[in-house]
Design a protein around this motif. Structure first.
Motif, short mmCIF file in Angstrom:
data_model
loop_
_atom_site.label_atom_id
_atom_site.label_comp_id
_atom_site.label_asym_id
_atom_site.label_seq_id
_atom_site.Cartn_x
_atom_site.Cartn_y
_atom_site.Cartn_z
N LEU A 58 4.22 -71.37 -12.80
CA LEU A 58 3.41 -71.22 -11.60
C LEU A 58 2.85 -69.82 -11.49
O LEU A 58 3.51 -68.83 -11.84
N GLY A 59 1.64 -69.73 -10.97
CA GLY A 59 1.03 -68.44 -10.64
C GLY A 59 0.72 -68.38 -9.16
O GLY A 59 0.68 -69.41 -8.48
N GLY A 60 0.53 -67.18 -8.64
CA GLY A 60 0.18 -67.01 -7.24
C GLY A 60 1.35 -67.15 -6.29
O GLY A 60 1.15 -67.14 -5.06
N VAL A 61 2.57 -67.28 -6.81
CA VAL A 61 3.72 -67.52 -5.93
C VAL A 61 4.80 -66.46 -6.04
O VAL A 61 5.73 -66.44 -5.23
N ALA A 62 4.69 -65.56 -7.03
CA ALA A 62 5.77 -64.60 -7.26
C ALA A 62 5.22 -63.33 -7.91
O ALA A 62 4.07 -63.26 -8.34
N HIS A 63 6.08 -62.34 -7.98
CA HIS A 63 5.74 -61.04 -8.56
C HIS A 63 5.48 -61.13 -10.06
O HIS A 63 4.96 -60.20 -10.66
N LYS A 64 5.87 -62.23 -10.67
CA LYS A 64 5.68 -62.50 -12.09
C LYS A 64 5.34 -63.97 -12.26
O LYS A 64 5.57 -64.77 -11.33
N PRO A 65 4.80 -64.38 -13.39
CA PRO A 65 4.63 -65.81 -13.63
C PRO A 65 5.98 -66.51 -13.46
O PRO A 65 6.99 -66.07 -14.01
N TRP A 66 5.98 -67.58 -12.68
CA TRP A 66 7.24 -68.24 -12.31
C TRP A 66 7.46 -69.47 -13.17
O TRP A 66 6.78 -70.47 -13.02
N ARG A 67 8.43 -69.41 -14.08
CA ARG A 67 8.75 -70.55 -14.91
C ARG A 67 9.54 -71.55 -14.08
O ARG A 67 10.62 -71.24 -13.54
N ALA B 10 9.80 -80.62 -5.64
CA ALA B 10 10.57 -80.29 -4.44
C ALA B 10 11.83 -79.52 -4.79
O ALA B 10 12.22 -78.58 -4.08
N THR B 11 12.48 -79.89 -5.89
CA THR B 11 13.66 -79.16 -6.35
C THR B 11 13.31 -77.72 -6.68
O THR B 11 14.04 -76.79 -6.31
N GLU B 12 12.18 -77.53 -7.36
CA GLU B 12 11.77 -76.18 -7.75
C GLU B 12 11.46 -75.31 -6.54
O GLU B 12 11.77 -74.11 -6.53
N LEU B 13 10.85 -75.88 -5.52
CA LEU B 13 10.42 -75.10 -4.34
C LEU B 13 11.45 -75.09 -3.21
O LEU B 13 11.19 -74.54 -2.14
N ALA B 14 12.63 -75.65 -3.46
CA ALA B 14 13.63 -75.78 -2.40
C ALA B 14 14.07 -74.43 -1.85
O ALA B 14 14.46 -74.33 -0.68
N GLU C 93 4.07 -76.45 0.12
CA GLU C 93 3.56 -77.80 -0.12
C GLU C 93 2.44 -77.78 -1.16
O GLU C 93 2.37 -78.67 -2.02
N LEU C 94 1.60 -76.76 -1.10
CA LEU C 94 0.49 -76.68 -2.06
C LEU C 94 1.02 -76.57 -3.49
O LEU C 94 0.49 -77.20 -4.41
N ALA C 95 2.07 -75.77 -3.69
CA ALA C 95 2.64 -75.63 -5.03
C ALA C 95 3.23 -76.95 -5.52
O ALA C 95 3.09 -77.31 -6.70
N GLN C 96 3.88 -77.69 -4.65
CA GLN C 96 4.43 -78.98 -5.05
C GLN C 96 3.33 -79.95 -5.44
O GLN C 96 3.40 -80.64 -6.47
N ARG C 97 2.30 -80.01 -4.64
CA ARG C 97 1.18 -80.89 -4.95
C ARG C 97 0.49 -80.47 -6.25
O ARG C 97 0.06 -81.30 -7.04
N ALA C 98 0.39 -79.15 -6.46
CA ALA C 98 -0.27 -78.64 -7.66
C ALA C 98 0.52 -79.01 -8.92
O ALA C 98 -0.06 -79.31 -9.97
N ILE C 99 1.85 -78.95 -8.85
CA ILE C 99 2.67 -79.35 -9.99
C ILE C 99 2.40 -80.80 -10.36
O ILE C 99 2.22 -81.15 -11.53
N VAL C 100 2.36 -81.65 -9.34
CA VAL C 100 2.11 -83.07 -9.59
C VAL C 100 0.74 -83.27 -10.21
O VAL C 100 0.58 -83.96 -11.23
N ASN D 116 0.86 -93.77 -5.29
CA ASN D 116 0.51 -93.30 -3.96
C ASN D 116 1.68 -92.60 -3.26
O ASN D 116 1.70 -92.50 -2.05
N ALA D 117 2.64 -92.11 -4.07
CA ALA D 117 3.83 -91.50 -3.46
C ALA D 117 3.47 -90.28 -2.63
O ALA D 117 4.21 -89.90 -1.73
N PHE D 118 2.33 -89.66 -2.92
CA PHE D 118 1.93 -88.48 -2.17
C PHE D 118 1.22 -88.83 -0.88
O PHE D 118 1.10 -88.00 0.01
N GLY D 119 0.66 -90.02 -0.83
CA GLY D 119 -0.26 -90.28 0.26
C GLY D 119 -1.54 -89.51 0.03
O GLY D 119 -2.18 -89.03 0.95
N GLY D 120 -1.90 -89.36 -1.26
CA GLY D 120 -3.06 -88.54 -1.63
C GLY D 120 -2.59 -87.33 -2.38
O GLY D 120 -1.83 -86.51 -1.84
N LEU D 121 -3.00 -87.17 -3.61
CA LEU D 121 -2.58 -86.02 -4.41
C LEU D 121 -3.39 -84.79 -4.06
O LEU D 121 -4.47 -84.88 -3.50
N ALA D 122 -2.84 -83.62 -4.41
CA ALA D 122 -3.56 -82.37 -4.13
C ALA D 122 -4.84 -82.32 -4.92
O ALA D 122 -4.92 -82.81 -6.03
#
Length: 341
Positions: free
Chosen positions: A263-272, A295-299, A312-319, A335-341
């Motif tokens: 992930l980018g944009g969420v931490a001081h370094k690229p977040w594995r 959800a586990t990753e962003l808990a 929520e944006l990061a979770q949707r982006a992963i999907v 349709n588990a998202f009710g609409g994907l990001a």
């Protein structure tokens, strides 16, 4: 700008020798360093120009099947190189998502790795509180405007984020940064190259003084078939990520054999996203499974006043990124998202 000396190095040894002088800094494309100097944030006493060192400028296949990208290779050249596009499409996509065509034509791979974290309070010297500029002064962003700031891995000292798209892809691909310094050469796994802020937010990387990035090495390609880089931002060009995801998969049909997510944009370094990766192994790939892993990753995310939406944006982006990597969301209708990001 302050008065400074300038020296053009003919080779790596000359560059390393010159860099041992107090206040010395290497300069390649200069797309970040010169901005920092003009803004009164960086104050080098001597610039060591490395742009004429041929040994740093090239892309070559390695004996093990991997790829070596020289530190001076321009971002645009790396993104469009045949071996990068075919063997490491994730990296090509990430590079092309960064900055603007003009900046990509000037910026180097080594310089991209060395970008300072982006924070308005860091870049505006009118704000006295910035532990990155003046350690111990405080972090104005924590109680200020922090929409772009970190939700993972931050500390009381700093909540800035790493701005590099390239580095997010490199994190997912398990790249290695090759450096040389006064004590010789060493190889730094990309996961250990950038730092979380902790109580030393002024240090963005684990490089020692006088060390020079010589190349970035990629392991043999294993994720070329199913890879996607997704960047969510306020505008399509010349904007930093609110959230980005580098996703690469190995699949047996719809079953996940291996996963790489950063992930980018969420931490001081690229977040594995190691927790999400582990949860996906052996699972059937669909939006519900991805949503649970995300959800586990962003808990343990710790959003600030203005950036809670990033969780929520990061979770949707992963999907979305993983489904695109697998071959497109249309191939995995869910349709588990009710609409994907």
């Amino acid at each position: 700008m302050d008065a400074l000396a300038y020296q053009r190095a003919a080779d790596i040894d000359a560059a390393l020798s010159a860099a041992q002088q107090p206040g010395a800094a290497f300069i390649g494309g200069g797309t970040n360093l010169l901005d920092l100097m003009k803004g009164g944030i960086a104050h080098p006493l001597r610039l060591i120009d490395i742009t004429r060192i041929a040994a740093l400028d090239g892309i070559e296949a390695l004996p093990d099947g991997g790829l070596r990208i020289g530190a001076l290779v321009r971002n645009s050249d790396a993104a469009n190189h045949t071996l990068v596009r075919t063997r490491y499409p994730l990296l090509s996509q990430a590079l092309l998502a960064g900055a603007s065509p003009q900046l990509r034509n000037m910026a180097t791979v080594g310089g991209n790795l060395m970008q300072r974290t982006r924070c308005g309070y860091f870049y505006d010297t009118a704000f006295a509180q910035c532990n990155k500029r003046a350690p111990g002064s405080g972090c104005a962003a924590r109680d200020g405007f922090n929409r772009m700031h970190a939700i993972l891995g931050a500390s009381a000292q700093c909540v800035a984020v790493n701005p590099s798209d390239m580095s997010v892809a490199l994190a997912a691909l398990d790249a290695t940064v090759q450096v040389r310094g006064p004590n010789g050469a060493r190889a730094i796994p990309i996961a250990q190259f950038h730092r979380l802020p902790g109580d030393r937010p002024e240090l963005d990387t684990t490089l020692a003084h006088g060390e020079l990035i010589t190349s970035v090495d990629l392991p043999p390609p294993a994720f070329a078939e199913h890879a996607h880089y997704l960047k969510l931002r306020d505008r399509q060009s010349y904007a930093f990520a609110l959230v980005s995801v580098a996703a690469a998969l190995q699949l047996d049909g719809r079953r996940v054999r291996a996963a790489r997510i950063a992930l980018g944009g969420v931490a001081h370094k690229p977040w594995r996203a190691s927790l999400a990766e582990q949860q996906l192994i052996g699972q059937t790939l669909d939006a519900a499974t991805l949503r649970a892993a995300a959800a586990t990753e962003l808990a343990h995310a710790q959003p600030l006043g203005d950036n809670a939406f990033k969780v929520e944006l990061a979770q949707r982006a992963i999907v979305r990124a993983a489904l695109q990597a697998a071959g497109g969301a249309e191939n995995f209708a869910d349709n588990a998202f009710g609409g994907l990001a």
